[in-house]
Design an enzyme around this catalytic site. Structure first.
Site, PDB file in Angstrom:
ATOM      1  N   GLU A  80       0.713  -1.161   0.027  1.00 52.91           N
ATOM      2  CA  GLU A  80      -0.035  -0.156   0.062  1.00 52.91           C
ATOM      3  C   GLU A  80       0.690   1.108  -0.067  1.00 52.91           C
ATOM      4  O   GLU A  80       1.775   1.448   0.623  1.00 52.91           O
ATOM      5  CB  GLU A  80      -1.154  -0.114   1.074  1.00 52.91           C
ATOM      6  CG  GLU A  80      -2.008  -1.230   1.145  1.00 52.91           C
ATOM      7  CD  GLU A  80      -2.993  -1.263   0.129  1.00 52.91           C
ATOM      8  OE1 GLU A  80      -2.987  -0.208  -0.554  1.00 52.91           O
ATOM      9  OE2 GLU A  80      -3.484  -2.232  -0.043  1.00 52.91           O
ATOM     10  N   CYS A 146      -7.551  -1.887   8.150  1.00 48.66           N
ATOM     11  CA  CYS A 146      -6.148  -1.946   7.702  1.00 48.66           C
ATOM     12  C   CYS A 146      -5.691  -0.251   7.291  1.00 48.66           C
ATOM     13  O   CYS A 146      -4.841   0.123   7.914  1.00 48.66           O
ATOM     14  CB  CYS A 146      -6.110  -2.609   6.452  1.00 48.66           C
ATOM     15  SG  CYS A 146      -6.258  -4.530   6.695  1.00 48.66           S
ATOM     16  N   HIS A 170      -0.812  -6.094   2.070  1.00 56.69           N
ATOM     17  CA  HIS A 170      -2.066  -6.815   1.971  1.00 56.69           C
ATOM     18  C   HIS A 170      -1.815  -8.227   1.453  1.00 56.69           C
ATOM     19  O   HIS A 170      -1.038  -8.273   0.353  1.00 56.69           O
ATOM     20  CB  HIS A 170      -2.881  -5.924   1.271  1.00 56.69           C
ATOM     21  CG  HIS A 170      -3.926  -5.057   2.120  1.00 56.69           C
ATOM     22  ND1 HIS A 170      -4.275  -3.787   2.008  1.00 56.69           N
ATOM     23  CD2 HIS A 170      -4.730  -5.296   3.065  1.00 56.69           C
ATOM     24  CE1 HIS A 170      -5.088  -3.325   2.848  1.00 56.69           C
ATOM     25  NE2 HIS A 170      -5.253  -4.282   3.555  1.00 56.69           N
TER      26      HIS A 170
END
Lengths: 222, 222, 222, 222
Positions: A80, A146, A170
């Protein structure tokens, strides 16, 4: 010795077994590129997750913080790049593990719209692919716990000016979770494959203080 | 002792490592529900694949024949229900490993349009799911070498009235193949996960001479 | 004048508006390549669908029969190449419009495993793509009423040796159906786009008595 | 009378016909909820796109700015919630229409990490769904020219404190573009369907100064 704190979550919603827990436990204690990995499982609840991770950071004293979560529906480990100051459970139709449902509230009322992860994201993706693990960049960490924890920790580190680089990986569903009727058809990844990817990503993060400049193709465009 | 012949293929086209080869080798020698597994790697070429499998059947003398292939793009182990008398490479833009390109030719000019696999397909899918392996039924084995070999063996068994039940399991890409640029974004499955699924499917096939009647939900609708 | 019978279905299951009905009505009365189109809406129930289509064939006397159905989840108009002698509602979790649930029963107990459609399928796909309509071949017509009706009519035509070529076009959801919560994320196609594709496919079917040999790439591999 | 400026792009990369151009032209001149729509086609090049849109804003004097772009691979009209200060062509393997390739550069070196669109995004999605148009929220506008222009205009409006609300709608491929070999399998949406969705979204944006609180399910989780 450099310390790497890895966090994972336990069961939640439609996920009775969380790859982030099993993978965090799998890499706990590994020494990677001269850095030692310490793993902690934190609560899968919006605000407790940040408090528990802040406490783990205080206890462990890491130079690098790699947080793990599950992203059901994705086929690759995704790094991310960005966390936003917005929580929105509606998208997922679920509450967090404390029963909390947030639909539009910020994580930090006085915080900026978004933070970028401070890990060398391209280097981590390339290292995972070279290790034979499907991986890609992502610009959307979601609006559930998250994204909340990633934003919360980047905000905490920025406000306190801590010398810690922080990022997020992830993971796809575990096979046994993708085999359940309610998740059928979703791609999956075994714990061993995920742990190999995480180790490769940590090695890249430890050895690259700046990200690499080389671009590469991506398929996670949505 | 009941014998189960398992076949796999080697590298081809965009697949430098074939899950069907690695999974066939992983289950070779296993004893499952009192049946012993013998694995053979056969050529990934239209007509040689049938000849080599017929020869392996003659040598091994199995009661059950489980053939394995790769189906890039699928996320689950799929049990093929039907093979058709048609070869069509154009769909995949590739030749077989002998360089042969077939676009519309039948496997057996005098054969029927299609055969059904003679394995207990529902029982195999349910057994794999119970073992934690994503699995589903499929009605489309493609029009490449996999469908050709399944049709070819069902035709051979039917014409010679052999006491052999035969079926097909399609495997997703291996992670290291899904990590290549040209396959990026495709779901994958590790050899260990695939081999666990194949073992569960073989156990179901050995212990069910008739298929079970219980229907179940499916997501592979295309 | 050559006559083309087009059939469609009405609402069923999670589809309150069927693209096969609206598209059949949209092309009704068109004259395409010198052939006149007559459309009929038939029941979306296993056995009634065949009886009604047989009756429509008797009344209209077509040289070409193009049957339409919806295939939710597909993004393109798909030309079905094969129909199998198997009904299996379990895959879809629905009953037909008469409330009938079939899980494993054949359409014709004495019929062959499968029939191929007798339309020039490659020519139809290429004609649709040239007209700007996303289209592809398919080898899996499903195991619900669509596959049943295609099998049933090919069986009827074969047994009675009728001079009728018959095939099937599957249409994506209509936009208004893909906008419903229960279908969210599925691709869709407007009635106008679908009707333009059907017209192009009919023109190709009327003007090609043999299929064309040219292969072409395909993405519907699953 | 309230003015709404709608922008679109012309051809680029693998898209010979841009739905953003055709849809912008289709709604040009419409009067929606008492507001008049003025459409402009702006260059599909990073920095020129912002300059041209700033100039269009100066000329038209809109209260509402709705920018359109194509997002190949998506099946729904997506309302972008966030634009980030990062350009990254590598993901798409293409240059902008001026031949510029940016891989990591910011849009505004002194700007914040991200802006949120100032349109009532939930209200717009719900209005489109009620009009029968598949639509969803998105948190990832990409890192190509679309995200750049959205960021650039939100930055311009913020710095100059202009009384303009601004947001972004991403459109699927047009059918004729999804019918090309290189895009095959991608979902598509006709100009008429897209224009109906844009009109419904504009009506919602004009009539809601605050966003609605009602959450709703979403499928665009990646």
């Amino acid at each position: 010795m450099t310390k790497v704190l890895v966090t994972g979550f336990g069961p939640y919603a439609d996920t009775p077994t969380n790859p982030a827990q099993l993978a965090a436990e799998a890499v706990d204690g590994r020494v990677i590129a001269g850095a030692s990995v310490v793993s902690r499982i934190v609560p899968g609840a919006y605000f407790e997750s940040v408090a528990a991770t802040v406490q783990a950071v205080d206890e462990v004293g890491p130079e690098l913080l790699i947080m793990l979560g599950e992203f059901g529906g994705r086929s690759m480990i995704t790094v991310e790049r960005l966390a936003q100051n917005l929580n929105d459970c509606a998208r997922y139709g679920v509450a967090d593990t404390a029963g909390e449902v947030l639909n539009g509230q910020p994580t930090a009322p006085d915080g900026p719209v978004a933070y970028w992860a401070t890990t060398p994201n391209r280097a981590m993706v390339i290292a995972m692919r070279r290790a034979g693990i499907p991986a890609d960049l992502s610009d959307a960490a979601g609006t559930f716990v998250c994204n909340h924890l990633l934003y919360g920790m980047l905000h905490h580190i920025a406000r306190h000016d801590l010398p810690i680089r922080a990022g997020w990986l992830h993971l796809p569903h575990l096979p046994e979770v993708a085999a359940l009727d309610r998740n059928l058809g979703a791609p999956s990844m075994s714990v061993d494959t995920a742990a190999a990817g995480i180790s490769a990503a940590i090695e890249a993060a430890v050895t690259h203080t700046d990200d690499i400049a080389d671009p590469f193709p991506s398929r996670l465009q949505i």
